[in-house]
Design an enzyme around this catalytic site. Structure first.
Site, short mmCIF file in Angstrom:
data_model
loop_
_atom_site.label_atom_id
_atom_site.label_comp_id
_atom_site.label_asym_id
_atom_site.label_seq_id
_atom_site.Cartn_x
_atom_site.Cartn_y
_atom_site.Cartn_z
N ASP A 11 55.08 11.00 54.09
CA ASP A 11 56.29 10.19 54.07
C ASP A 11 57.40 10.89 54.84
O ASP A 11 57.39 12.12 55.01
CB ASP A 11 56.76 9.98 52.62
CG ASP A 11 55.86 9.05 51.84
OD1 ASP A 11 55.06 8.35 52.46
OD2 ASP A 11 55.98 9.03 50.59
N LYS B 249 58.66 5.29 55.65
CA LYS B 249 59.07 3.95 55.27
C LYS B 249 60.51 4.02 54.77
O LYS B 249 60.85 4.85 53.93
CB LYS B 249 58.16 3.37 54.19
CG LYS B 249 56.79 2.99 54.70
CD LYS B 249 56.03 2.14 53.71
CE LYS B 249 55.49 2.98 52.58
NZ LYS B 249 54.58 2.20 51.71
N GLY C 185 56.55 11.68 48.62
CA GLY C 185 57.70 12.21 47.90
C GLY C 185 57.61 11.92 46.41
O GLY C 185 57.13 10.87 46.00
N ASP D 278 56.27 11.66 42.86
CA ASP D 278 54.94 11.53 42.27
C ASP D 278 54.24 10.32 42.87
O ASP D 278 54.87 9.26 43.03
CB ASP D 278 55.05 11.37 40.75
CG ASP D 278 53.70 11.24 40.08
OD1 ASP D 278 53.10 12.27 39.74
OD2 ASP D 278 53.23 10.09 39.93
N MET E 128 65.69 3.47 43.93
CA MET E 128 65.94 2.53 45.04
C MET E 128 66.94 1.46 44.63
O MET E 128 66.76 0.27 44.91
CB MET E 128 64.62 1.89 45.50
CG MET E 128 63.61 2.91 46.01
SD MET E 128 61.97 2.20 46.30
CE MET E 128 61.35 2.07 44.60
N ALA F 246 68.37 14.66 45.28
CA ALA F 246 68.09 15.55 44.15
C ALA F 246 67.25 16.74 44.57
O ALA F 246 66.27 16.61 45.29
CB ALA F 246 67.37 14.77 43.05
#
Length: 266
Positions: A58, A80, A111, A113, A193, A222
């Site tokens: 990612d 994405k 990213g 889990d 999100m 974070a």
């Protein structure tokens, strides 16, 4: 009967009677990279990275984590972002299958889990349907890192007897959530999100009965060096989320009042 003759196709590869040799299929690892801090990577994830022939990752995975893979490992970025996909999810699924069928050890680095809003279940299903071995390595999800970094527990005696993870993003329209259930007091609601829908989320929760004064914590990036924390209320959530650029979590609940933002940003 004449003996079969060998044809050398290239050094180390021999065909008998034109029959192509078969290569054993590889394995796909769905690996949680955590929220960004390399020190939050698990030992099992590190070992999987070190064994990778190809890394399908990612865009939010930090460069420090990507650098843990062997130098010779092929790297494929399938980033994405909202409304901007390098590869559609179905194409990513097919890519993992194709690479494993080449006999490669494929690490799908995600990213957080893989199974928490990471679409890892879809990738696992695609590998299983293709008859390929697929192993899953859990990762530290962003909510745990954000909670720990801010000192704001997701569950806390007297103020948070439950925690619920939801997504603030839906493919079409607003997320289909049980607002009355999420509006009950003494629980923490973590929204992934949800920056672009912060106003809608706050409005739905208040409309369902959650107090407008309920503490709310926004954590951007974070666990990273540029982490930012904003302590506000449910009523002020939309205003506080304006202008955020990095990945961010919205965390609503009485226990968020314990957050250390040093200094508070409003």
């Amino acid at each position: 009967m004449p003996r079969p003759t060998a044809r050398n196709v290239k050094p180390g590869l021999v065909l008998l009677d034109g029959t192509a040799p078969t290569r054993a299929p590889g394995v796909v690892w769905l690996v949680g990279a955590g929220p960004g801090d390399p020190e939050l990577l698990t030992v099992k994830a590190f070992n999987a990275l070190r064994a990778a022939d190809v890394l399908v990752h990612d865009g939010l995975v930090s460069s420090e984590i990507l650098d843990l893979a062997p130098t010779a490992a092929r790297r494929i970025d399938v980033s994405k972002r909202k409304s901007r996909h390098t590869l559609p999810q179905d194409d990513i699924n097919q890519l993992l299958v194709a690479l494993a069928r080449e006999g490669l050890t494929v690490v799908r680095l995600k990213g957080g889990d893989p199974f928490l809003f990471g679409r890892g279940g879809e990738e696992l299903a695609a590998c299983r349907a293709a008859g390929l071995e697929c192993r899953v390595v859990p990762g530290v999800t962003a909510a745990l890192a954000a909670s720990a970094g801010a000192g704001a527990p997701l569950t806390h005696r007297g103020s948070a007897q439950a925690v619920t993870f939801v997504t603030g993003h839906a493919a079409h329209g607003e997320p289909d959530l049980d607002w009355p259930s999420l509006a009950r007091p003494n629980q923490t609601v973590v929204v992934y999100m949800g920056v672009s829908t912060a106003g809608l989320i706050a409005g739905r929760l208040i409309g369902a009965g959650r107090a407008a004064s309920t503490p709310a914590l926004i954590v951007e990036n974070a666990s990273r060096v540029d982490e930012r924390r904003i302590l506000t209320t449910l009523a002020g959530l939309a205003h506080s989320a304006e202008g955020l650029k990095g990945p961010a979590l919205l965390m609503v609940g009485e226990a968020m009042a314990l957050a250390d933002v040093s200094p508070v940003q409003t």
